[in-house]
Design an enzyme around this catalytic site. Structure first.
Site, PDB file in Angstrom:
ATOM      1  N   TYR A 127       0.819  -1.220   0.000  1.00  0.00           N
ATOM      2  CA  TYR A 127       0.000   0.000   0.000  1.00  0.00           C
ATOM      3  C   TYR A 127       0.848   1.264   0.000  1.00  0.00           C
ATOM      4  O   TYR A 127       0.478   2.278  -0.576  1.00  0.00           O
ATOM      5  CB  TYR A 127      -0.956   0.013   1.199  1.00  0.00           C
ATOM      6  N   GLU A 165       1.766 -30.893  13.707  1.00  0.00           N
ATOM      7  CA  GLU A 165       1.072 -30.183  12.628  1.00  0.00           C
ATOM      8  C   GLU A 165      -0.212 -29.490  13.077  1.00  0.00           C
ATOM      9  O   GLU A 165      -0.426 -28.326  12.800  1.00  0.00           O
ATOM     10  CB  GLU A 165       0.740 -31.150  11.476  1.00  0.00           C
ATOM     11  N   ASP A 197       0.027 -35.328  10.044  1.00  0.00           N
ATOM     12  CA  ASP A 197      -0.919 -36.238   9.414  1.00  0.00           C
ATOM     13  C   ASP A 197      -0.165 -37.122   8.423  1.00  0.00           C
ATOM     14  O   ASP A 197       0.931 -36.777   7.979  1.00  0.00           O
ATOM     15  CB  ASP A 197      -1.985 -35.453   8.639  1.00  0.00           C
TER      16      ASP A 197
END
Lengths: 368, 368
Positions: free
Chosen positions: B101, B200, B252
C-alpha cells in the site's frame, strides 16, 4: 438458561442424565424416545428486541426413534453423554475432531461426518442448557491474542492460578486466549484501560502494537483472526460486562467484515441459543467505513459479484436495520468499492495511529 | 551469505546502498542499470548434497532498464531501499501488505499486485545477502506456539529483554513465537528437554499439552500451524544448532504433510536462497506413516486424485529420495489411504501419549 453462572460438574452431569432419563421414561411408557429441538436454520432466526441479539424462533423439530436417522441421533446423544461424563470425571477435554474419531467405537452410533458430531454437540447445548465448555469439548480454531494493560488469571494444567498482565508478561505476539474463558478457567483481575479495540487483521494488530497504540490510547488490543472464535467473542462480552468498557471493532470495509461485527454485536446463526452470552450488544463499529474510503481517499478494490450479493442480503438482515448501516451499505453499493484496514498505509506507517484513529475516536467522544 | 551472524543496521543499509550504487555506476558509464538474479522456479532448484538442502541452481536472469517491465522493477528496488532505510532509522517494521500500500505513493513504481512486492523483497534478500528480518519486513502469518521447559529472552517494544519460560510463564495457548527470531530479538537461554516435538495440528498440540507430554517425555512441543512460517522453521533450526536437540515432526499421513516435513528438513522453493539458514537437516519424520495406518488400524480416508498426483511428484523429488520415504510413499499408493493425527483418538484420548508416541520414540532409541 442460567448464563453467567458457571455450572458445577454435578450440574452438568445431571443435565446430561436428564436427557437419558427422559428417553428411558418414554420407553417405560411404551412410547418411542424423542428429542425436541428448535429448527436451527436462518429461517428460524429472530431478532430478540429485548436482548438485542439473534435467537431461535418458535419452529421446533422432533426426533423420535421411529425413524432410523433420528434413532441414530438419539443413540449418539447417549454415547456422547457417556463420553462427556468420562472426561469430566478424569479432568480431560477433547477436540470436536477427536470426538468424531472416538465415535469409531460406537457401532451404529458412529458419526458419518464431522459436521454431524459438531451439530449434535450444539443440539446437546440446547437441550441441557449447558455450554460446550461445560462438556469439555473444544474447537480447533485459534483463540485471539491480546495486548494491553489488562491482567488475567488463568488456571493452568496443574490447577494453579497464573497471573498474566497482557502488556508486561507477554512477548510481541501477546497473550493467547485459551478456548475456555469461563470464570472457572479465566478471571478478569484488573485493568487500566479506557476501551477495547478489536482488530480484524494480524497486520493491523501488529501495527497498533508496534506504534504503542495500547499505551498511547489506554486500550486493550485484540486480534480477532477473521471470524472470531467463541472464546474471543465471550472474552469481549466479559470485558464489556465486568469492566464496563466499550468494545470498538476495527475491520476491513467489506461485507464479510460487517458480518464479523454483526456476530460480535448481535450473535451468529449457529450459536443463536447462546447469543446473549456471546454477543456484546454495546460493541461499536469504528471503521473502515464506506465514508472513510472517500474521506481518506483510500486505495480500494472493486466489489465482486459475491460482495454485492452479500451487501444486498445485509440490507434485509435485522442486524443491519439501522439508518447508519443502511447508509453505509448503500454508499458502498453506489461507489462499488471495498478497502482494507492496511490501505491506510498509503499515508505511511504512522497515519493510522497519528491521524485516522484519533479522528474516528474523537467522533465517538473518546479523546486521548 | 554470512548467516548466523546478525547484521548491524549499518551493514544492512550499506548492502542496500550498494544495489543503488551499482545502478548509478552503470548509468555513469552510459550503460543501462541492471540486476542479475537466479531464476526462482522449480526447474532451477537443485539439491545441494553438501548442505543437504535445496538451493537455486546456475540459471540467472538479468533485469535491465532497456525493457519497461524490468525498469519498473529497478525503480521499485530503489523505492524499497529508501523505505527500508527509513524503517531502520525510526525503529519500525512493516508487513509486506503495508509495503504494497505504501507503494501507492511511488508513482510508476507502484506495485500492481502484492505478489510483485513479496517477490521483490525476496529478490533483494538475494542480491544484498541480507534477510527479510534485516529489512524489517514481515509476513502476516501467525508464528508457532511453544510449550515446554525452555526459556527464551525476547526483546520487547521498549528494548528490554524479557525472560519467558514456555512452561511456567505462559497460559495454555503457550508462547507465541514472534516474526523475528534472530539473536537481536530472541535469545535461547536455557532448557531442560531431550528433544523438540513439532506438531502439525492444533488439536494434537492441545492433546499433548493436556496430557502433560512435555513434562512426561521431557520435550518442547511446537504447533506448526500447517505449512510452517519462516520464523517457525528458523527457531527449530536454532534449537537444533544451539541446543543440539533432535527435532521430531509429528504430522498427518498425507502427501501435503510430507511436504511440511520436507520444508522443515530440506527447505522450500521460495526460500531456497536461505535454505541452510531455515532448514534443519537433522529433523526426523516420526509419523503418522503409512505403516502406522496398517499397524494401528487407524480410521483413514481414500486418497483423492490430487493426493495421488502429489505422491507421484514426491517420488521424483530429491528430498524424498531415500529408501524409507520411497517405501512409505509406495505403501500409501498401494493401500490408497491417508490418515489424520487425531485419528489415534479412536483408541481414546490417552492412546497417543500412553502407547503410540512411546512406541514410535522407542523405535528411534528415545525412551522415556
Amino acid at each position: 438458561m442460567t448464563l453467567g453462572k458457571t455450572k458445577t460438574k454435578e450440574e452438568v452431569i445431571e443435565a446430561l442424565h436428564s436427557v437419558a432419563a427422559e428417553m428411558h421414561d418414554k420407553m417405560l411408557k411404551g412410547k418411542p424416545p424423542a428429542m425436541t429441538l428448535p429448527v436451527r436454520t436462518k429461517k428460524n432466526i429472530q431478532f430478540d428486541k429485548k436482548l438485542q441479539v439473534y435467537k431461535y424462533g418458535k419452529n421446533k423439530s422432533t426426533r423420535d426413534a421411529t425413524a432410523l436417522g433420528s434413532a441414530r441421533v438419539l443413540l449418539r446423544s447417549l454415547h456422547i453423554t457417556e463420553f462427556i461424563e468420562d472426561m469430566i470425571e478424569s479432568g480431560k477435554s477433547s477436540t470436536l475432531r477427536e470426538m468424531y474419531y472416538i465415535s469409531e467405537g460406537w457401532g451404529n452410533g458412529k458419526f458419518g461426518t464431522q459436521n454431524e458430531s459438531n451439530n449434535l454437540a450444539e443440539d446437546l447445548e440446547i437441550v441441557t442448557k449447558c455450554i460446550r465448555e461445560d462438556f469439555k469439548l473444544r474447537p480447533e480454531e485459534d483463540g485471539a491474542r491480546i495486548i494491553g494493560n489488562v491482567t488475567f488469571e488463568e488456571k493452568n494444567r496443574k490447577g494453579e492460578w497464573m497471573r498474566i498482565n497482557c502488556r508486561d508478561d507477554v512477548g510481541d505476539s501477546g497473550y493467547g486466549v485459551p478456548y475456555n474463558v469461563e470464570s472457572e478457567k479465566l478471571r478478569l483481575v484488573e485493568h487500566d484501560i479506557d476501551f477495547v479495540m478489536a482488530v480484524e487483521t494480524g497486520g493491523m494488530f501488529d501495527r497498533l502494537v508496534e506504534n504503542g497504540f495500547d499505551e498511547e490510547a489506554r486500550c486493550a488490543i485484540i486480534h480477532l483472526k477473521g471470524q472470531p472464535a467463541r472464546s474471543t467473542r465471550r472474552i469481549m462480552k466479559r470485558m464489556s460486562d465486568e469492566w464496563k468498557k466499550p468494545i470498538l471493532v476495527f475491520a476491513d470495509c467489506d461485507p464479510w467484515s460487517f458480518r464479523i461485527f454483526a456476530s460480535i454485536a448481535y450473535g451468529a446463526i449457529k450459536t443463536a441459543h447462546i447469543s446473549e452470552y456471546l454477543a456484546t450488544n454495546e460493541a461499536i463499529y469504528l471503521g473502515i467505513t464506506a465514508d472513510d474510503i472517500l474521506a481518506y481517499d483510500l486505495p480500494s478494490d472493486d466489489l465482486t459479484k459475491s460482495d454485492l450479493g452479500a451487501l444486498e442480503s445485509e440490507l434485509s438482515d435485522p442486524r443491519f436495520a439501522t439508518g447508519w448501516w443502511k447508509e453505509q451499505i448503500n454508499l458502498m453499493q453506489e461507489i462499488g468499492k471495498k478497502a482494507e484496514q492496511q490501505s491506510l498505509a498509503k499515508y505511511g506507517l504512522d497515519f493510522v495511529t497519528d491521524t485516522y484513529l484519533p479522528e474516528k475516536l474523537a467522533a465517538l467522544g473518546l479523546k486521548y
